[in-house]
Design a protein around this motif. Structure first.
Motif, PDB file in Angstrom:
ATOM      1  N   SER A  33       0.711  -1.582   0.324  1.00 55.49           N
ATOM      2  CA  SER A  33      -0.052  -0.040   0.269  1.00 55.49           C
ATOM      3  C   SER A  33       0.756   1.018   0.101  1.00 55.49           C
ATOM      4  O   SER A  33       0.296   2.399  -0.230  1.00 55.49           O
ATOM      5  CB  SER A  33      -0.731  -0.040   1.240  1.00 55.49           C
ATOM      6  OG  SER A  33      -0.015  -0.238   2.252  1.00 55.49           O
TER       7      SER A  33
ATOM      8  N   THR B  53      -4.169 -11.079  -1.804  1.00 54.31           N
ATOM      9  CA  THR B  53      -4.611  -9.877  -0.845  1.00 54.31           C
ATOM     10  C   THR B  53      -4.355  -8.317  -2.233  1.00 54.31           C
ATOM     11  O   THR B  53      -3.975  -7.958  -2.573  1.00 54.31           O
ATOM     12  CB  THR B  53      -2.959  -9.978  -0.211  1.00 54.31           C
ATOM     13  OG1 THR B  53      -2.557 -11.428   0.710  1.00 54.31           O
ATOM     14  CG2 THR B  53      -2.987  -8.365  -0.243  1.00 54.31           C
ATOM     15  N   THR B  54      -5.866  -7.750  -1.738  1.00 53.29           N
ATOM     16  CA  THR B  54      -5.872  -6.358  -2.313  1.00 53.29           C
ATOM     17  C   THR B  54      -4.972  -5.813  -2.277  1.00 53.29           C
ATOM     18  O   THR B  54      -4.751  -4.818  -4.173  1.00 53.29           O
ATOM     19  CB  THR B  54      -7.162  -5.366  -1.704  1.00 53.29           C
ATOM     20  OG1 THR B  54      -8.123  -6.600  -1.189  1.00 53.29           O
ATOM     21  CG2 THR B  54      -7.543  -4.503  -2.860  1.00 53.29           C
ATOM     22  N   GLU B  55      -4.257  -4.887  -1.489  1.00 52.53           N
ATOM     23  CA  GLU B  55      -3.093  -4.364  -2.252  1.00 52.53           C
ATOM     24  C   GLU B  55      -2.361  -4.680  -3.271  1.00 52.53           C
ATOM     25  O   GLU B  55      -1.877  -4.368  -4.080  1.00 52.53           O
ATOM     26  CB  GLU B  55      -2.784  -4.000  -0.762  1.00 52.53           C
ATOM     27  CG  GLU B  55      -3.353  -3.042  -0.033  1.00 52.53           C
ATOM     28  CD  GLU B  55      -3.728  -4.119   1.225  1.00 52.53           C
ATOM     29  OE1 GLU B  55      -4.352  -5.377   1.087  1.00 52.53           O
ATOM     30  OE2 GLU B  55      -3.708  -3.632   2.160  1.00 52.53           O
TER      31      GLU B  55
ATOM     32  N   LEU C 257      -2.091  -7.244  -5.488  1.00 46.27           N
ATOM     33  CA  LEU C 257      -2.984  -6.939  -6.741  1.00 46.27           C
ATOM     34  C   LEU C 257      -3.416  -5.843  -7.803  1.00 46.27           C
ATOM     35  O   LEU C 257      -3.463  -5.658  -8.579  1.00 46.27           O
ATOM     36  CB  LEU C 257      -4.470  -7.742  -6.930  1.00 46.27           C
ATOM     37  CG  LEU C 257      -4.667  -8.553  -6.373  1.00 46.27           C
ATOM     38  CD1 LEU C 257      -6.329  -9.636  -5.467  1.00 46.27           C
ATOM     39  CD2 LEU C 257      -3.747 -10.161  -7.408  1.00 46.27           C
ATOM     40  N   GLN C 258      -3.814  -4.764  -6.589  1.00 39.54           N
ATOM     41  CA  GLN C 258      -3.852  -3.290  -6.553  1.00 39.54           C
ATOM     42  C   GLN C 258      -2.812  -2.562  -7.346  1.00 39.54           C
ATOM     43  O   GLN C 258      -2.106  -2.202  -8.921  1.00 39.54           O
ATOM     44  CB  GLN C 258      -4.173  -2.335  -6.105  1.00 39.54           C
ATOM     45  CG  GLN C 258      -5.817  -2.924  -5.699  1.00 39.54           C
ATOM     46  CD  GLN C 258      -6.748  -1.351  -4.553  1.00 39.54           C
ATOM     47  OE1 GLN C 258      -5.742  -1.837  -4.042  1.00 39.54           O
ATOM     48  NE2 GLN C 258      -7.526  -1.816  -4.182  1.00 39.54           N
ATOM     49  N   LEU C 259      -1.495  -3.345  -6.589  1.00 42.28           N
ATOM     50  CA  LEU C 259      -0.005  -2.309  -7.158  1.00 42.28           C
ATOM     51  C   LEU C 259       0.620  -4.005  -9.129  1.00 42.28           C
ATOM     52  O   LEU C 259       1.064  -2.630  -9.335  1.00 42.28           O
ATOM     53  CB  LEU C 259       1.117  -3.034  -5.879  1.00 42.28           C
ATOM     54  CG  LEU C 259       2.541  -2.910  -6.680  1.00 42.28           C
ATOM     55  CD1 LEU C 259       2.878  -1.074  -7.018  1.00 42.28           C
ATOM     56  CD2 LEU C 259       3.182  -3.119  -5.558  1.00 42.28           C
TER      57      LEU C 259
ATOM     58  N   ALA D  55      -1.456  -4.975 -10.964  1.00 37.73           N
ATOM     59  CA  ALA D  55      -1.806  -4.008 -11.733  1.00 37.73           C
ATOM     60  C   ALA D  55      -1.688  -2.655 -12.208  1.00 37.73           C
ATOM     61  O   ALA D  55      -1.856  -1.967 -13.776  1.00 37.73           O
ATOM     62  CB  ALA D  55      -3.578  -4.094 -11.466  1.00 37.73           C
ATOM     63  N   ALA D  56      -1.619  -2.207 -11.209  1.00 35.27           N
ATOM     64  CA  ALA D  56      -0.482  -0.498 -11.797  1.00 35.27           C
ATOM     65  C   ALA D  56       0.616  -0.342 -12.545  1.00 35.27           C
ATOM     66  O   ALA D  56       1.033   0.308 -13.012  1.00 35.27           O
ATOM     67  CB  ALA D  56      -0.505   0.325 -10.332  1.00 35.27           C
TER      68      ALA D  56
ATOM     69  N   ALA E 203      -1.979 -11.471 -12.776  1.00 37.98           N
ATOM     70  CA  ALA E 203      -1.463 -10.041 -11.908  1.00 37.98           C
ATOM     71  C   ALA E 203       0.005 -10.020 -12.170  1.00 37.98           C
ATOM     72  O   ALA E 203       0.202  -9.395 -12.699  1.00 37.98           O
ATOM     73  CB  ALA E 203      -2.033  -9.909 -11.233  1.00 37.98           C
TER      74      ALA E 203
ATOM     75  N   ASP F 158     -13.956  -2.969  -1.436  1.00 37.00           N
ATOM     76  CA  ASP F 158     -13.742  -1.757  -2.504  1.00 37.00           C
ATOM     77  C   ASP F 158     -12.582  -2.325  -3.637  1.00 37.00           C
ATOM     78  O   ASP F 158     -11.781  -1.335  -4.641  1.00 37.00           O
ATOM     79  CB  ASP F 158     -13.828  -0.244  -2.053  1.00 37.00           C
ATOM     80  CG  ASP F 158     -12.713  -0.255  -1.652  1.00 37.00           C
ATOM     81  OD1 ASP F 158     -11.809  -1.090  -1.236  1.00 37.00           O
ATOM     82  OD2 ASP F 158     -12.452   0.789  -1.217  1.00 37.00           O
ATOM     83  N   GLY F 159     -12.000  -3.398  -3.096  1.00 32.52           N
ATOM     84  CA  GLY F 159     -10.972  -3.764  -3.917  1.00 32.52           C
ATOM     85  C   GLY F 159     -11.285  -3.987  -5.419  1.00 32.52           C
ATOM     86  O   GLY F 159      -9.973  -4.994  -6.471  1.00 32.52           O
TER      87      GLY F 159
END
Length: 297
Positions: free
Chosen positions: A71, A91-93, A95-97, A99-100, A122, A296-297
Motif C-alpha cells: 500500500s 490480497t487486495t493491495e 493485486l492493485q499494485l 495492476a498499476a 496479475a 472496494d478492491g
C-alpha cells in the motif's frame, strides 16, 4: 495439535525443497537478475520477509533493492523488477499494485502458495510454493520458505541453515523466556525484517506486548522499558556491550546462537507456547483473516 504447530514443524523440509527450486531457477529470469533495480513488496508477514530479502540482495552486490508495504509503494518511481510476496494470491493491495505496474517498464514476479487465484494473471512471472501453503491464519512456513527460496537464489543458503532449523524445532526454548510479560526483538541488516516478523508473530498468536528495532537503535530509548520480567532477543551478531547493558536492567537477554532464520522459528514456537498458556487458538487469531480482501478492491 493446531494447524500452525504442524506447519511450523515442517519448515526444515520445506526449506530444503525451496533451495532445490532455487537451483532450478538459476539461469532463468523469473527472479531478479544481477544489476536489476528491484522493489520487493508484501503485506504483513510478507512485507517483513521483503525487508529481509532487500537487505540480503543489496548486501550481496546484486543491485539496488527496496522493500515496501504494498500500500506504500511510491507511485512513479522506476524499477526494473517488482517482486510481490503473497501467500494467498488474493490480497487486495498486492493485486492493485501489480495492476498499476502493467504498462510500465517494470517486470513483475509473484511468489505465492496458490496459483489458482487472481495472482496468476496479475504478474508477468509466477513462482509457486504450493508445498509451503498453510491452513492457519498465522503465517510460519510459507514466509520462511519464500525467504529461503530468495536467499538460496542469491547463493546464501547452506544445509547448515536446515540443520539449525531442525534444532529450532526440537530443542527447548531459552530458559525463563516463557515467564516474561514483554518482549523486544532486535536485528541488524537483513535480520531487522526477521525481528519485525518475530514481534508480529507474538502479537498475532499470543496477544503479547512486543516491539522490534534495529539493534543499534535499542539504546536510543527502547531500553528504558527493559526490566525484570522482560526479554530482549537478538537475531544475528551482538553489538559490543549490548548484552551487558540489558543484563544491568534486570531483563532477560537472549542471544540467538542459530542461523537468524532458524531463530525466527524459535520465536514462532514461543508465540505458540504463550498462546497455549493463555488459552488462545493461534489458528484463529482475533480480528484476523487469512487474506485481507477489501470490499472496494
Amino acid at each position: 495439535m493446531t494447524f500452525v504447530q504442524t506447519e511450523l514443524a515442517s519448515q526444515p523440509a520445506s526449506w530444503s525443497r525451496a533451495a532445490e527450486l532455487a537451483d532450478g531457477l538459476r539461469g532463468t529470469d523469473r527472479l531478479p537478475v544481477a544489476g536489476e533495480r528491484t522493489a520487493v513488496v508484501g503485506c504483513g508477514t510478507s512485507y517483513y520477509m521483503a525487508q529481509a530479502y532487500a537487505a540480503l540482495r543489496e548486501g550481496a552486490g546484486q543491485g539496488e533493492t527496496d522493500a515496501f508495504a504494498a500500500s506504500e509503494f511510491p507511485a512513479g518511481r522506476r524499477y526494473d523488477r517488482v517482486v510481490a510476496l503473497t501467500r494467498s494470491g488474493t490480497t487486495t493491495e498486492v493485486l492493485q499494485l501489480l495492476a498499476a505496474a502493467r504498462g510500465t517498464a517494470a517486470r513483475t514476479t509473484a511468489i505465492t502458495a496458490d496459483p489458482e487465484t487472481p495472482i496468476s494473471s496479475a504478474a508477468d512471472d509466477l513462482v509457486v510454493l504450493g508445498f509451503a501453503d498453510e491452513q492457519s491464519v498465522v503465517q510460519t512456513r510459507f514466509a520462511t520458505t519464500a525467504l529461503t527460496l530468495l536467499r538460496a537464489h542469491l547463493g546464501l543458503h547452506t544445509e547448515s541453515v536446515v540443520a539449525d532449523a531442525e534444532r529450532a524445532v526440537a530443542e527447548p526454548l531459552p530458559e525463563g523466556v516463557t515467564d516474561c510479560s514483554q518482549f523486544t526483538f532486535l536485528g541488524q541488516g537483513w535480520t531487522v525484517g526477521l525481528a519485525n516478523e518475530g514481534a508480529l508473530k507474538m502479537r498475532e498468536a499470543a496477544l503479547a506486548w512486543t516491539e522490534s528495532y534495529p539493534a543499534m537503535e535499542y539504546r536510543h530509548g527502547p531500553i528504558s522499558i527493559t526490566t525484570e520480567g522482560t526479554a530482549t532477543w537478538l537475531l544475528g551478531p551482538v553489538p559490543d556491550g549490548l548484552a551487558e547493558q540489558v543484563g544491568a536492567t534486570g531483563g532477560l537477554w537472549v542471544a540467538g546462537e542459530l542461523d537468524p532464520l532458524a531463530e525466527l522459528v524459535r520465536i514462532q514456537r514461543l508465540a505458540l507456547a504463550l498462546a497455549d498458556a493463555r488459552g488462545l487458538d493461534p489458528d484463529r487469531p482475533r480480528h484476523l483473516t487469512r487474506s485481507v480482501i477489501l470490499a472496494d478492491g
